[in-house]
Every structure is written in structure tokens, then in C-alpha cells.
Write a protein that holds these residues in place. Structure first.
Motif, short mmCIF file in Angstrom:
data_model
loop_
_atom_site.label_atom_id
_atom_site.label_comp_id
_atom_site.label_asym_id
_atom_site.label_seq_id
_atom_site.Cartn_x
_atom_site.Cartn_y
_atom_site.Cartn_z
N LEU A 331 11.45 4.38 180.36
CA LEU A 331 12.79 4.90 180.11
C LEU A 331 13.85 3.83 180.36
O LEU A 331 13.80 3.13 181.36
CB LEU A 331 13.06 6.09 181.04
CG LEU A 331 14.47 6.71 180.94
CD1 LEU A 331 14.64 7.41 179.60
CD2 LEU A 331 14.70 7.67 182.10
N VAL A 332 14.77 3.69 179.42
CA VAL A 332 15.88 2.75 179.59
C VAL A 332 17.16 3.56 179.47
O VAL A 332 17.53 4.00 178.39
CB VAL A 332 15.88 1.67 178.50
CG1 VAL A 332 17.07 0.74 178.68
CG2 VAL A 332 14.58 0.88 178.53
N VAL A 333 17.80 3.77 180.61
CA VAL A 333 19.00 4.60 180.58
C VAL A 333 20.21 3.74 180.23
O VAL A 333 20.51 2.76 180.88
CB VAL A 333 19.24 5.27 181.95
CG1 VAL A 333 20.49 6.12 181.89
CG2 VAL A 333 18.03 6.11 182.31
N ARG A 334 20.89 4.14 179.18
CA ARG A 334 22.12 3.44 178.82
C ARG A 334 23.25 4.46 178.80
O ARG A 334 23.30 5.34 179.66
CB ARG A 334 21.94 2.73 177.47
CG ARG A 334 20.90 1.63 177.52
CD ARG A 334 21.24 0.50 176.55
NE ARG A 334 20.21 -0.54 176.59
CZ ARG A 334 19.08 -0.51 175.89
NH1 ARG A 334 18.84 0.48 175.06
NH2 ARG A 334 18.21 -1.49 175.99
N ALA A 335 24.11 4.35 177.80
CA ALA A 335 25.32 5.17 177.88
C ALA A 335 25.34 6.44 177.04
O ALA A 335 26.32 7.15 177.00
CB ALA A 335 26.52 4.31 177.54
N SER A 336 24.23 6.73 176.36
CA SER A 336 24.29 7.87 175.44
C SER A 336 23.81 9.17 176.06
O SER A 336 23.77 10.20 175.38
CB SER A 336 23.50 7.56 174.17
OG SER A 336 22.12 7.53 174.46
N THR A 337 23.42 9.12 177.32
CA THR A 337 22.99 10.36 177.97
C THR A 337 23.75 10.54 179.28
O THR A 337 24.06 9.58 179.96
CB THR A 337 21.48 10.34 178.29
OG1 THR A 337 21.16 9.13 178.97
CG2 THR A 337 20.66 10.44 177.03
N ASP A 338 24.01 11.78 179.58
CA ASP A 338 24.71 12.10 180.82
C ASP A 338 24.45 13.58 181.12
O ASP A 338 23.80 14.27 180.34
CB ASP A 338 26.22 11.84 180.64
CG ASP A 338 26.91 11.64 182.00
OD1 ASP A 338 26.29 11.95 183.04
OD2 ASP A 338 28.06 11.18 181.99
N VAL A 339 24.95 14.03 182.23
CA VAL A 339 24.79 15.45 182.53
C VAL A 339 25.54 16.27 181.49
O VAL A 339 26.54 15.80 180.95
CB VAL A 339 25.34 15.79 183.94
CG1 VAL A 339 24.52 15.06 184.99
CG2 VAL A 339 26.80 15.41 184.05
#
Lengths: 343, 343
Positions: A331-339
Motif C-alpha cells: 500500500l502506498v498512501v498518497r493524497a487521494s484517500t482520507d476518512v
DNA sequence: ATGAAAGCGCTAACAG
DNA sequence: CTGTTAGCGCTTTCAT
């Protein structure tokens, strides 16, 4: 272009000796060795690769079958393949099948064994039967991105656990608190992304999330765009979208923008693969990265092993079909996911 | 793999006859002809491309030199080249120079004339001296995208009027009413985009617009992003940005977004080339399209002409260096440009 | 209309 | 250590 024998004549030796010098086959006196080397660069001699291959009984290149090099994943993969191939002394010919099995077959018929001593296959929409034919004629074939490590394809391959990739994507969304998630399954044609979707569904099931909306789409930005719009229009309550590939995920972001939703505030989006564009999009795309370079390396080295062991023959002796497994997707968390925004 | 002589034996004729049949060299009786054809597909014979090339005294492929296939313009071009090459009976080997002249030279030394009978060169950061060497050794070379039709490079080429491209971009912005325009010149390394910028400046000059801000940048999205930020911070009054390539233009759009400017309302952005991404970005990028497919076709056909006329030799006779000119670049108006907002 | 023979540029035994 | 010989799979004169 100067030939081996010209060099030989120039150095006052025979072609065989020159050949020995050039390939470091020992048994050459130091003085002649020098003379030969001088002759070589006096004449600017360069070995004729095609002739050499013919004499050695092998073909001078590797073939890389892709559906279309214009699809942004393939160039990245092709680059990695080329580097690995070159490191092991091969050049690579790119074969664009354009998703047409007949074109693929034509390529295989022409170059397998005559111009290419091995074939690397990505999701190029080839018939397995055709691949078996070229394999049975003695040219090793390896599948580069087999999606199901647990179900060997009957052809040498490097497998990537794409089910896990889907699962990781699903879990990430769940952990953020999303419960109403839409899914876009790319690759409508080949159906090859099914595994990724299964992983995603498994994650939801384990978390007790029962239902999710799915939409199939072409594996393109535009395909993702259309699918996402459909999804969002059918269920405006969606807080997240999972796509089985980065391109459709990127399309989903565009759709969100056009619908006046901001990512990730109003809608989270996640893809799979981690192509370069994922890093460069706005916002940058959260995705599950596949180890592209590693896969390319494994594929090339497996192919080389098969070539060197003349796999085609060994195969008749019921040898097991080899499979290499790449390291796990991450998994690479960037800016397109959030709560999810509470609404 | 069955060989020609096996087919011959199977058909009760000699290899020469089989060869004649396969290449339609006339002088073959209809009955033997049939027998041969039957033998061919009874044995599943396929000609050995490397052997054939060797016997014919030519090499079996074309080489395409690119700096990196991962840069999104090249795959599109490579695809077009491959199609054209295949139509004229060639396979193509992709050579990633990684912008390193030494890598380029290594490729040329190895494959020119031995694996490839001709070389296609894009902006791969090669030394012209190296290209002249391979040409002088008898392997034709053609430059695929020469930027200045009026200044022949001394090597066969297909030229695109990139000055005009810059001019069209400038005019478009001017016609919309922009007067305060920033420019991003990509390709910092090679300086090859200078012509495009000149065209742009000419357009401004003609319109009586005196000054504009320029920033050099890498030919990437990120390069454009950085340059655009610098430009916009230095002069917040800018109403438009011109980039010499689509990638930096795309980067400029991202920069605008991050600075809270909306495109095209607050800032217009225009690029050059019209790569696929230009159509797929949000908003879709206005750009000056270069006829990629046409250029690829011209390049391949020019290369084939040179190969068939054994240009290397002819050249010694002071033949003029041939140049093909592509049709003109064309403005493609999309959603990233508009009239400047009065502020 | 078909065959025999030489050769493309190189490698690979095997001799000497 | 170096040379001789044969041959990879195909094409191409030149005979027949």
C-alpha cells in the motif's frame, strides 16, 4: 563493415584465433593476442550479431509482447525489461499485439526462435494455445504478471499476488472508515482483473460490509471516468471508489471533479499498480504498488534459465512448470484517500 | 525447428527450389510448387529470419533510439514507428539511451549493421559525431524530429516546424487577450526546445508585447510544476503560461491548482505536441499538435529509401542530405485556455 | 524447371 | 598455442 577474417588477415592469423581472442577462450599467446587486438581496432571491427547468433545456434534477441506500448504501464515495464535483458546480453524487440490474438500469433510465428530466443508475455490478449505452440517448437515463453499464485497457468510465469493487492486496497479504505464503496473492475476484455476484485471483496466481507457497487470498465482513464460517473450517479452516498488499476482510478478522480466532488474530502479513490502517473496526478493517487522492476528482473532471469536449459526438451520429461513469485504488493498512501466526510 | 533443407528433402527437391517457391521467384513448376507448399505446412516450416538476413547481406531489424521509453511521448511515437516498420517488413528494437551519450554509442556500436539495418533517432541526447560514425560505416541514420526545417542538421531527417508551433501557441494566447505571459522552456539538458520558444517570442514581438518571463525546466510534469510556481510567484499577474512541451504544461496546471488558481479562469495554459495525456487531463490541455504518426511514417520510409539505395556509398558522391518535412503543427483548443479574467 | 555449389560472418570441434 | 575444417540456415549465381 570489416569481418572477422579481415581482422585475421590483418593480424596474420586465422579467423579462429581472432574469435578466441575476442571471446577470451584462453589458449592464445600474449603476443598474438596483442596483434589481434590492434588489428581489431585498427579496422574498427565489430562482431556481426546476427552471424554470431546463427553460428551459435541461437537467436539474438528477446521478444516482449504487449497489447500496446501506448498504455502507460507498459513503457515502464518495458524499460525495466530492457535493462535486465541488456544486463544478460540480449536486445529486446517490442511486439504490440494491439489486443488482437491474430497479430500476436503472427509475431510469434515470425520471430520466435528465428529472431528471438525467448518470449516475454504481458497481458497482451494472446491465446494460450499459441503460446504452447511456440513453446513446443523450442522457444521458451514466460508470462510476466500472472495474477493468481495459487493457480499455475501451465506456462512458466512470474506471479504477483494481485488478490492481496485488492485486499490491501479494501482494508485501507475500511480502516479509514469507509463503508459505502464503489468498485471499478478494469480490463473488461480479458477479465483478468477478477482476482484483484475478489481480494477487495474478501476484505469487505471480513469486515462485515455486505454489499458494494461494481462497474466493469475499459482499462483506461476514460473507462474509469465513465464507470465512476455511473457509480456515483447510481449511489451518491458513495464515499470511496476502488479501481483495479491506476488508470481507471485516475479517471474516477476526473469524474469526481466533474461532479463537483473534491478528492479526498468528498470521495476517496484508490488504484492498483503505482504507475508513474499515480505519483504525478493531482491529488497524488493512493494505490497498491506492484514491484514492476523486480517482476521484470525475475521474468528475464527465468526466461534465461529456460533458454539455457533448453527447457523445451526438458519439458517433455514432465519437468514441473516453473513459477517465480514476486514480493508482495504494498500500500502506498498518497493524497487521494482520507476518512469519509460525515454527512 | 524445421529447416529449409528438411522441407526440401520432404518434398523431394533441393533447398534452392524451396527457396524459389517461398519467395515467388518464378521458374518453378506448378506441381513441385504444390508439393513444396504441402511440405512447408506439413512440417510447420518458418524461415529463420536471422539466417535469411545474413544470406541476403542485411540485418533483420530497425533500431529506435529514445532517451527513455518511460517518457510518455515516446511510446506513442514508438507505436507508430513499429506499425510503419512492420508494414515494410521490419521489426524494431527499442534502445533506451537514458539520455546518456555513452549508452547510445554502445548501442550503435553493437547493433548498427549487425542487428539493425537502419537507425531511427529521436531526441535521445546522442552525439552527432557518433551518428556520423555509424553512418560512415554504412548504416543509414535518420533523425525523426528535427526542429528547424531551415537549418539542415547534416544528417537525413524529418523536420517539423517547431518554430511555427511556438508561434501558434503565442498567437492563440494573444488572440484571447493575454499580454502577461510566462514561458517554460523544457528540455533544459539538450536545449532543443529553443526553436519553439523563438516562435513564441516572435509572435509576441509582432503583437508588440515586449517582455515575458521565462523559466527553463526539465521536460517533465514535475519540471513544469516547479517552473510554473517560480514564474507565478515572481509575477502573480501572469494570466497565461506557455510551455514548450505538454508534460511541463501539465505540471503548470498542477502548480496553478496548488496556488489556488483555477485553469483556465485564473490562468491559461498551453503546451506543444498533443500527447495522449493532454486529452485526458483535467481540464483538457490546449496544445499545438505535432503530426506524430505522420512523422513516424516519413521517418521509416526515408530510412528504407536510404537502406535500399545503400546511401552510405552514395553519400561519398556528395549526394545531398535528404530531408522530409512533415505537415504543419496545428492548434488544438481544449479547456485549459480562455480569455484572461479582468482583475 | 530444377539442381549443385558457393558463400554470408561467425563458432566450434579437432588437429597439429 | 594456433590452424584446419565443417557447418549454422538461407540465398543466389550458374549449370543442366
Amino acid at each position: 563493415m570489416p569481418t572477422l577474417s579481415e581482422v585475421a588477415r590483418h593480424a596474420g592469423v586465422t579467423p579462429a584465433t581472432v574469435s578466441n581472442v575476442l571471446r577470451n577462450r584462453g589458449r592464445v599467446g600474449e603476443t598474438t593476442r596483442q596483434r589481434v587486438l590492434e588489428a581489431v581496432d585498427a579496422l574498427g571491427y565489430r562482431p556481426h550479431l546476427a552471424a554470431r547468433a546463427l553460428a551459435e545456434g541461437r537467436a539474438p534477441t528477446l521478444a516482449l509482447m504487449v497489447s500496446s506500448i501506448a498504455n502507460p504501464f507498459y513503457p515502464e515495464f518495458a524499460l525495466a525489461v530492457e535493462r535486465a535483458a541488456r544486463a544478460s546480453g540480449n536486445f529486446v524487440i517490442i511486439c504490440n499485439t494491439n489486443d488482437d490474438p491474430a497479430t500476436g500469433r503472427a509475431y510469434l510465428d515470425q520471430i520466435a526462435g528465428t529472431l528471438s530466443e525467448g518470449v516475454l508475455v504481458t497481458n497482451a490478449n494472446l491465446h494460450f494455445a499459441d503460446l504452447h505452440v511456440t513453446e513446443s517448437r523450442g522457444t521458451p515463453v514466460v508470462l510476466c504478471m500472472w495474477e493468481r499464485p495459487n493457480e499455475p497457468p501451465g506456462l512458466p510465469c512470474v506471479a504477483v499476488d494481485f488478490r492481496l493487492a485488492g485486499e490491501l486496497a479494501g482494508k485501507h479504505l475500511l480502516e479509514l472508515g469507509h463503508r459505502r464503496i464503489g468498485a471499478i473492475v478494469g480490463s473488461k476484455v480479458s477479465g483478468i482483473h477478477a482476482t484483484r476484485y475478489e481480494g477487495f471483496v474478501d476484505a469487505l466481507r471480513v469486515a462485515g460490509v455486505r454489499k458494494n457497487r461494481v462497474k466493469h470498465a475499459a482499462d483506461t482513464i476514460h473507462g474509469g471516468y465513465t464507470a465512476a460517473r455511473a457509480l456515483l450517479e447510481a449511489d451518491p452516498q458513495l464515499t470511496a471508489i476502488f479501481a483495479t488499476n491506476d488508470l481507471p482510478a485516475l479517471g474516477a478522480m476526473h469524474a469526481a471533479a466533474d461532479l463537483g466532488l473534491s478528492v479526498p474530502t468528498d470521495l476517496s479513490v484508490i488504484g492498483i499498480t503505482d504507475i508513474q502517473l499515480a505519483r504525478e496526478s493531482r491529488p497524488a493517487l493512493t494505490t497498491v504498488a506492484v514491484p514492476t522492476v523486480e517482476v521484470a528482473g525475475l521474468a528475464v532471469s527465468l526466461l534465461r534459465e529456460l533458454i539455457e536449459s533448453s527447457y523445451g526438451h526438458a519439458r517433455r520429461g514432465k519437468t514441473k512448470v516453473p513459477m517465480r513469485i514476486s514480493s508482495a504488493p504494498k500500500l502506498v498512501v498518497r493524497a487521494s484517500t482520507d476518512v469519509p466526510r460525515s454527512r
